[in-house]
Design a protein around this motif. Sequence first.
Motif, short mmCIF file in Angstrom:
data_model
loop_
_atom_site.label_atom_id
_atom_site.label_comp_id
_atom_site.label_asym_id
_atom_site.label_seq_id
_atom_site.Cartn_x
_atom_site.Cartn_y
_atom_site.Cartn_z
N ARG A 76 0.85 -1.19 0.00
CA ARG A 76 0.00 0.00 0.00
C ARG A 76 0.88 1.24 0.00
O ARG A 76 1.86 1.30 0.74
N HIS A 104 2.61 -3.09 5.29
CA HIS A 104 2.03 -3.09 3.94
C HIS A 104 2.73 -2.03 3.09
O HIS A 104 2.87 -2.21 1.88
N ASP A 111 -2.49 -9.45 3.35
CA ASP A 111 -3.77 -9.85 3.92
C ASP A 111 -4.30 -10.95 3.01
O ASP A 111 -4.53 -10.72 1.82
N GLU A 141 -5.87 -9.92 13.82
CA GLU A 141 -6.01 -10.05 12.36
C GLU A 141 -5.41 -11.35 11.85
O GLU A 141 -4.28 -11.38 11.35
N HIS A 144 -3.67 -11.35 8.43
CA HIS A 144 -2.50 -10.51 8.18
C HIS A 144 -1.22 -11.29 8.49
O HIS A 144 -0.97 -11.66 9.63
ZN LIG Z 1 -2.79 -6.38 6.83
#
Ligand SMILES: [Zn+2]
Length: 182
Positions: A76, A104, A111, A141, A144
């Motif tokens: 990201r 990320h 993910d 998470e 993740h």
């Molecule tokens: Zn993540």
Amino acid sequence: MSLALLRWGVFLLLCLFAPHALAGDAKPRRTAARASKLVRLKNGQMLHRDAAAAYQRMKAEARTKNIYLWVRSGYRSHAKQRRLYERYRKGKGPQAAKPGRSNHQRGLAVDLVIGGVKTPTYEWLVSNACRFGFKRTVRSEPWHWEYRPRSTREPEPGRDCVGRPLKRPRRETSAVASTEKS
Ligand SMILES: [Zn+2]
């Protein structure tokens, strides 16, 4: 006396110029490398090339066990992480780390589509991901996973990633099953 002074002079000159030379060389290279180290997966998501290579190996092995891995979110940009964080802060999106705090943004986190913690996919990851350098890092998470080969330990021989003994070869298993039936 003059020789000692000369030595000092050379020493001081080295101290003054060596760090500048190193920094001047390393800095632009590091900045340029960050962009070029990203590679695109088939589904359009991007990852750091080292993470991508390890992920592809993991995906291929999972597939031999009929497990299909899929990256929902890989690399990201800072802007994207900021948007996700703002949505999270407004209660409109899932948990997201502050911009600059997420792996990320380095292309080292994935993910994955796992479908819950009781699925064969999640179970496979728990047992096998460490062999490819991936580990879970966020308690809340389970989807993740991060590529951290240096701090991820390989399993002991005959054990899986969480220390459970590996399943016996099929031949032995079926022998046990037939004994139980009779
Ligand atoms: Zn993540």
